[in-house]
Design a protein around this motif. Structure first.
Motif, PDB file in Angstrom:
ATOM      1  N   UNK A 180       6.584  -6.128 -42.906  1.00  0.00           N
ATOM      2  CA  UNK A 180       5.291  -6.256 -42.244  1.00  0.00           C
ATOM      3  C   UNK A 180       5.391  -5.747 -40.812  1.00  0.00           C
ATOM      4  N   UNK A 181       4.390  -5.027 -40.328  1.00  0.00           N
ATOM      5  CA  UNK A 181       4.433  -4.545 -38.938  1.00  0.00           C
ATOM      6  C   UNK A 181       4.501  -5.716 -37.960  1.00  0.00           C
ATOM      7  N   UNK A 182       5.251  -5.527 -36.912  1.00  0.00           N
ATOM      8  CA  UNK A 182       5.435  -6.579 -35.917  1.00  0.00           C
ATOM      9  C   UNK A 182       5.085  -6.030 -34.537  1.00  0.00           C
ATOM     10  N   UNK A 183       3.877  -5.492 -34.413  1.00  0.00           N
ATOM     11  CA  UNK A 183       3.408  -4.916 -33.156  1.00  0.00           C
ATOM     12  C   UNK A 183       2.125  -5.638 -32.760  1.00  0.00           C
ATOM     13  N   UNK A 184       2.046  -5.987 -31.499  1.00  0.00           N
ATOM     14  CA  UNK A 184       0.879  -6.718 -31.009  1.00  0.00           C
ATOM     15  C   UNK A 184       0.332  -5.986 -29.792  1.00  0.00           C
ATOM     16  N   UNK A 185      -0.910  -5.544 -29.870  1.00  0.00           N
ATOM     17  CA  UNK A 185      -1.564  -4.899 -28.745  1.00  0.00           C
ATOM     18  C   UNK A 185      -2.431  -5.931 -28.044  1.00  0.00           C
ATOM     19  N   UNK A 186      -2.221  -6.057 -26.741  1.00  0.00           N
ATOM     20  CA  UNK A 186      -3.002  -7.023 -25.980  1.00  0.00           C
ATOM     21  C   UNK A 186      -3.689  -6.296 -24.830  1.00  0.00           C
ATOM     22  N   UNK A 187      -4.976  -6.460 -24.729  1.00  0.00           N
ATOM     23  CA  UNK A 187      -5.750  -5.856 -23.655  1.00  0.00           C
ATOM     24  C   UNK A 187      -6.212  -6.959 -22.724  1.00  0.00           C
TER      25      UNK A 187
END
Length: 150
Positions: free
Chosen positions: A45-52
């Motif tokens: 599973x992808x483990x990337x988190x984009x936070x703005x």
């Protein structure tokens, strides 16, 4: 060295080499190499988190490094501690009455219309020209790390 000593030396050397070869022998299993790329074989599973961050502090035009208050230079004494909170504090007589204020914006709202926190707590420097006169360092990248000076 005689011929007999040479032959004895050769056989003793050969025996020691064979003894070491037998002692260090290892067994190996069959090796199976991948026939397709390894990244295709497993599903993770992808483990990337984009936070703005769109909070008000992202709208500020002034963010200072640690600095000494300008009155410490004018008065010749260090009555104020070093500022380490990132705010730019200066004197104003036009914004919400004569006092010291934190400034978060360089440009007036007539130029920069998206000032989120446009109130007395985070004033605009162009509305208080004496603030820049007292402490001109705000228009320098040495103090204001967000200031762009091409």
């Amino acid at each position: 060295m005689t011929l007999r000593q040479q032959i004895r030396f050769f056989f003793s050397w050969l025996a020691s080499v064979l003894a070491m070869a037998i002692a260090t022998s290892s067994s190996a299993d069959e090796l199976s190499l991948a026939s397709s790329p390894l990244f295709l074989g497993t599903q993770v599973e992808p483990n990337v988190f984009f936070m703005l961050d769109d909070s008000g502090s992202m709208d500020w035009e002034i963010l200072t490094s640690d600095y000494q208050f300008f009155l410490n230079y004018w008065n010749g004494n260090n009555t104020q501690p070093e500022f380490t909170n990132g705010y730019f504090l200066s004197y104003t007589s036009t914004v919400c009455g004569p006092t010291f204020r934190n400034f978060a914006y360089l440009y007036s709202e007539s130029i920069n219309t998206d000032n989120v926190y446009n109130f007395c707590g985070f004033a605009e420097l162009e509305d208080s020209p004496e603030a820049i006169v007292y402490d001109w360092r705000v228009r320098s990248t040495d103090l204001n790390i967000m200031y762009y000076d091409p």
